[in-house]
Each structure stands twice: as structure tokens, then as C-alpha cells.
Design an enzyme around this catalytic site. Structure first.
Site, PDB file in Angstrom:
ATOM      1  N   TRP A 100       0.832  -1.206   0.000  1.00 57.56           N
ATOM      2  CA  TRP A 100       0.000   0.000   0.000  1.00 57.56           C
ATOM      3  C   TRP A 100       0.866   1.255   0.000  1.00 57.56           C
ATOM      4  O   TRP A 100       0.523   2.264  -0.632  1.00 57.56           O
ATOM      5  CB  TRP A 100      -0.916   0.003   1.222  1.00 57.56           C
ATOM      6  CG  TRP A 100      -1.778   1.220   1.352  1.00 57.56           C
ATOM      7  CD1 TRP A 100      -3.027   1.416   0.840  1.00 57.56           C
ATOM      8  CD2 TRP A 100      -1.470   2.440   2.055  1.00 57.56           C
ATOM      9  NE1 TRP A 100      -3.504   2.653   1.165  1.00 57.56           N
ATOM     10  CE2 TRP A 100      -2.568   3.304   1.912  1.00 57.56           C
ATOM     11  CE3 TRP A 100      -0.364   2.875   2.786  1.00 57.56           C
ATOM     12  CZ2 TRP A 100      -2.592   4.576   2.475  1.00 57.56           C
ATOM     13  CZ3 TRP A 100      -0.387   4.143   3.343  1.00 57.56           C
ATOM     14  CH2 TRP A 100      -1.497   4.977   3.183  1.00 57.56           C
ATOM     15  N   HIS A 101       2.007   1.192   0.687  1.00 51.62           N
ATOM     16  CA  HIS A 101       2.865   2.373   0.794  1.00 51.62           C
ATOM     17  C   HIS A 101       3.585   2.699  -0.502  1.00 51.62           C
ATOM     18  O   HIS A 101       3.986   3.852  -0.704  1.00 51.62           O
ATOM     19  CB  HIS A 101       3.876   2.188   1.927  1.00 51.62           C
ATOM     20  CG  HIS A 101       3.305   2.400   3.282  1.00 51.62           C
ATOM     21  ND1 HIS A 101       2.648   1.405   3.986  1.00 51.62           N
ATOM     22  CD2 HIS A 101       3.265   3.505   4.075  1.00 51.62           C
ATOM     23  CE1 HIS A 101       2.241   1.889   5.148  1.00 51.62           C
ATOM     24  NE2 HIS A 101       2.599   3.155   5.231  1.00 51.62           N
ATOM     25  N   GLY A 102       3.776   1.737  -1.375  1.00 49.18           N
ATOM     26  CA  GLY A 102       4.448   2.073  -2.624  1.00 49.18           C
ATOM     27  C   GLY A 102       4.823   0.857  -3.437  1.00 49.18           C
ATOM     28  O   GLY A 102       4.887  -0.264  -2.922  1.00 49.18           O
ATOM     29  N   PHE A 117       2.342   8.313  -1.286  1.00 50.64           N
ATOM     30  CA  PHE A 117       1.742   7.008  -1.002  1.00 50.64           C
ATOM     31  C   PHE A 117       0.250   7.009  -1.313  1.00 50.64           C
ATOM     32  O   PHE A 117      -0.337   5.992  -1.433  1.00 50.64           O
ATOM     33  CB  PHE A 117       1.959   6.614   0.456  1.00 50.64           C
ATOM     34  CG  PHE A 117       3.429   6.573   0.841  1.00 50.64           C
ATOM     35  CD1 PHE A 117       4.361   6.090  -0.056  1.00 50.64           C
ATOM     36  CD2 PHE A 117       3.840   7.016   2.074  1.00 50.64           C
ATOM     37  CE1 PHE A 117       5.703   6.047   0.286  1.00 50.64           C
ATOM     38  CE2 PHE A 117       5.173   6.977   2.427  1.00 50.64           C
ATOM     39  CZ  PHE A 117       6.101   6.500   1.544  1.00 50.64           C
TER      40      PHE A 117
END
Length: 477
Positions: free
Chosen positions: A325-327, A477
Site C-alpha cells: 500500500w505504501h508504494g 503514497f
């Protein structure tokens, strides 16, 4: 338009005054919020508006259709699945398409198969992960009957686009958040003043602490092979506080602005670096995302009702998705896997979290053992942030290996006394205010002169030591 930029300092008071003195009915206020939020978001890049409109409209329409075909189980399930898949498709194309195609290319090249995969040169829309998850959460809540789908399109668009939390959260849940847009909002002076306090502290964390750390972190991480172990260690510590003050500073500003408009958002952080173990840390860090994963993935997978092996499997899934999800980078996935590894022993041995409450710590650390637990947890989290910050997994391991070299015991090449002072000040003040809803909630101080003096000190530190107007870290993000 950043919260700490000059255009926003002009934008906010204008929107505030028009909101309360011109658009003072529920429908007109919501419509104005939508217009102001789309202006705010379009200021960054007008093309972003297309995607948030599609996400919002499809989610609103799916709710309407769900209610219309409420007695047709198969059809309403199909509507729900279609909307979730549509939102995930948009997210995956803009955020993960190139990551997956590049890795597929490398995989097939490794086994001797060569073919070209088209690369899409797309701009990553700021905040897409946040508003996509908010839309999916609403769809789940409607499907599970936690909330009735609204037929008020203006209120729903305001709920999805509310500008304080649009770009970096907090991710708000429909049952607690959407009803606030459906009812009349009257100006609350005390709430607005409290919001201003929270904004002030958020700006201090971002502009003073985070930016002071960033001036040290960026050169160290960009040249890790020419740094001593002690310097690399300091760089990791400074980044640990940079990302906390950058992200929690944004959240404080967002929550504070929400209060100015009579909207109560969730506080996203709760003294995470005073946590005694990793499970407690994840109840204090990015609370809205953690609770989103709990409610919409972990519990549907069985929650705590399944056997221990399945709980471990589900925990690994949650952390890997959290990392992704963060990248779109293996470092984020590795960071998620790292936290899963730290978390699993607590599941195996049924470790219970005893210290978390809604207002932080209600008592001081009572023993040397508890202080040791806090320091140990901080070190483990700090190690994880190295993986998170690095560009590649190799770079992360080189950084960690560099810390544990003989030069670890040498004098650091860079100290950063200013950043160190502000970190100590931050920790001291947050600990003193640990029982309050937010750090600068000083309404209990009876003397107005003392309160004003504290505000002026914080304001002076921002004006004197505030750094560059850089973008918030979580914008990407």
C-alpha cells in the site's frame, strides 16, 4: 497546495469565512466543501480530479443500486464486487502497473523468455491510496449493513473529498464520519480554538522538527558508503523522527482544520515511539490505516476466531499488503514482511497489549524494565525505517551493515545539534501531555497569559527555525 505554503494560508481563511457566513445551510455548506476541495486538489494537478470523481461517483452509485436491489442478494453482491474491483483497478494501474510489468519482465528474462511489456508513463495522483481505501470501506460498510447507503450525492462527494484529509488521510470510516455531513453544523468556538492549537503543533512538527531532520537525513542516505557507522546510526534515528513528525504533523493539521469546519476526524497517532512492544506500536501508529486493515481484511479473514496458524497467515497477509500500500517497491514489501516477523511471536505466545488507551499513557513508565521495552521497540522500529527509506533492498542491507561496522564507535561525521534539540523538546512535551487528546491541548491551564506565552513560543520557533516548504512524505503514497 501544501498546508504550510503561502497559497494555503490565503485559501484557508477565505474558505472558513465563506463556509460559516455565506454558505450556512447543510446543502450549501456541503456543495461549497466539494468546490473548495476540488479547487484545492486541482491546484496540485487538475488531471487528478478525473480519478477522484470517477471513484466517488462509482461508489455513490453502487450504494444507490445496492439499496434499490436490496432483496436481490446476487445482484447487490455483484454491484459491491464490481465497485471494489473498479476502484482497485484504478489504484493498481496508476500505482502498481509499471512495478508488476517490470518484475514480470525480469522474471521471464531470467528463464530465457523475452518479450516486450508496455510501460505506462503515468503521474501518481496524490492521495489515491487514501481516498480509494475510504471508498472501498464505505462499500463494505453498506454491504455489511453497518450504514445505510446515502442518497445525498452532495454530502457523499463532500465526505469523499473533504480537503484537510484528502491527500494523506486520516482514512475515515463512513459510520462515524459520513453522518457529520448529513446534519446541520453550528460553529463551535471551543472546538475551533482547539483545532487551531492542534494545527499550530502540527506545523511545528512538520516545519521545525521534520525539516531539521530532513537536512541531515537526505545527504546521509544519498551517500551511505562514505559515512561512518555512528553517522549512519544517527541518520536512521533522525529519519525515524522525520517520518513521524512529517506524517503526524500533517494529521494534526488535518484534524485541526476539520475542527474549524465542525468535522471531527480521527486522531491518527498516539505517542507511537513510547510503545512497549511492536503490537502496541501498531495501535498507536497510523491508527486509521491499521483499523482499516483490521475491519476490512483481518476480521473478514476470520479475525481472532480462527486457529493460531490461520491468524499468523492472516497477519502476514495484512503486513505484506500494508507494505505494498505504501508504494510500488520491494523495499516497502520487505518492510511489511519485517514487521510481520516482529509481530508473529506475539501471536504465538498470546502476548496481550495492556497499556493502550484512547488518550495515551495514563501513568508514567513505572520500572526500568518498561523503559527497556520502550527503547527496544524503538530500535526495532528504527531498523525497519531504514528498509522503508532505502531505494533498494541492497541499499537497505548495505546501510544496516554499515551501522554495525567498526566505525560505529567513532565520533559521528554529522551531529545535527539543532535537530537533536528539537527531538528532545518534542519528546519532553509529548510525554508531559500524554493524557491529553493532542499535545497542545492546554485548555486546563487557567492562566490565559501562560497559554498565550506557550503559543507565542511555538510560533516563534516555527518562524525562526522552520525549514523548506517541502511536500509531506506521505503524499507519494
Amino acid at each position: 497546495m501544501f498546508f504550510t505554503s503561502l497559497p494555503f494560508l490565503i485559501f484557508l481563511p477565505i474558505v472558513f469565512l465563506l463556509y460559516w457566513f455565506v454558505f450556512n445551510k447543510v446543502k450549501s455548506q456541503n456543495l461549497f466543501i466539494v468546490a473548495a476541495s476540488y479547487f484545492f486538489y486541482g491546484w496540485l494537478d487538475w488531471r487528478f480530479l478525473i480519478l477522484i470523481f470517477i471513484t466517488t461517483f462509482s461508489t455513490f452509485l453502487s450504494g444507490i443500486l445496492y439499496e434499490k436491489f436490496y432483496n436481490n442478494f446476487k445482484l447487490k453482491k455483484a454491484i459491491t464486487i464490481f465497485n471494489i474491483l473498479l476502484n482497485l483497478l484504478i489504484l493498481c494501474v496508476f500505482k502498481y502497473y509499471n512495478f508488476f510489468t517490470d518484475n514480470l519482465h525480469l522474471l521471464f528474462e531470467g528463464i530465457g523468455i523475452h518479450f516486450d511489456l508496455t510501460t505506462l508513463y503515468l503521474i501518481l495522483p496524490i492521495g489515491i491510496s487514501f481516498y480509494t481505501f475510504q471508498a472501498i470501506g464505505y462499500t463494505f460498510d453498506v454491504y455489511s449493513n453497518k450504514i445505510k447507503a446515502t442518497n445525498d450525492g452532495v454530502a457523499f462527494f463532500a465526505y469523499m473529498s473533504f480537503f484537510p484529509q484528502l491527500t494523506s488521510g486520516p482514512i475515515s470510516k463512513a459510520p462515524e464520519y459520513l453522518p457529520q455531513f448529513l446534519k446541520k453544523r453550528d460553529f463551535d468556538y471551543n472546538l475551533a480554538v482547539d483545532g487551531m492549537r492542534q494545527i499550530l503543533w502540527g506545523v511545528f512538527k512538520k516545519m521545525v522538527v521534520a525539516e531539521s531532520c530532513a537536512t541531515l537525513v537526505n545527504p546521509i542516505f544519498s551517500d551511505i558508503h562514505n559515512q561512518s557507522g555512528s553517522t549512519l546510526l544517527l541518520g536512521a534515528i533522525y529519519y525515524t523522527f522525520q517520518i513521524y513528525c512529517d506524517f503526524s504533523g500533517y494529521s494534526d493539521i488535518a484534524v485541526g482544520i476539520g475542527k474549524l469546519f465542525g468535522i471531527k476526524l480521527i486522531n491518527n497517532f498516539n505517542l507511537p515511539y513510547f510503545s512497549r512492544d511492536i503490537t502496541e506500536f501498531w495501535r498507536r501508529w497510523h491508527i486509521s490505516l491499521t483499523s482499516w486493515f483490521r475491519d476490512y481484511i483481518y476480521i473478514p479473514l476470520g479475525g481472532n476466531r480462527v486457529n493460531k496458524i490461520t491468524r499468523i497467515r492472516n497477519t502476514i497477509i495484512i503486513f505484506l499488503i500494508s507494505g505494498l500500500w505504501h508504494g510500488a517497491n520491494w523495499t516497502f514489501i520487505c518492510w511489511g514482511a519485517y514487521h510481520a516477523i516482529l509481530f508473529i511471536p506475539h501471536l504465538i505466545f498470546n502476548v496481550k497489549v495492556k497499556h493502550v488507551d484512547s488518550h495515551g499513557f495514563g501513568r508514567p513508565l513505572s520500572s526500568v524494565n518498561e523503559i527497556w521495552k520502550v527503547l527496544k521497540t524503538f530500535c526495532l522500529v528504527c531498523l525497519g525505517w531504514i528498509i522503508f527509506r532505502a531505494n533498494t533492498i541492497k541499499e537497505a542491507f548495505d546501510y544496516i551493515k554499515g551501522i554495525f561496522s567498526a566505525s560505529l564507535f567513532s565520533f559521528p561525521q554529522v551531529i545535527g545539534y539543532k535537530a537533536l534539540f528539537f527531538i528532545i523538546l518534542l519528546l519532553f512535551v509529548e510525554w508531559l501531555q500524554r493524557t491529553e487528546t493532542h499535545t497542545l491541548n492546554i485548555s486546563k491551564i487557567k492562566s490565559p497569559m501562560v497559554r498565550i506565552g506557550i503559543y507565542l513560543i511555538v510560533f516563534f520557533l516555527i518562524m525562526e527555525y522552520g525549514g523548506n516548504q517541502s511536500a509531506f512524505i506521505y503524499f507519494k503514497f
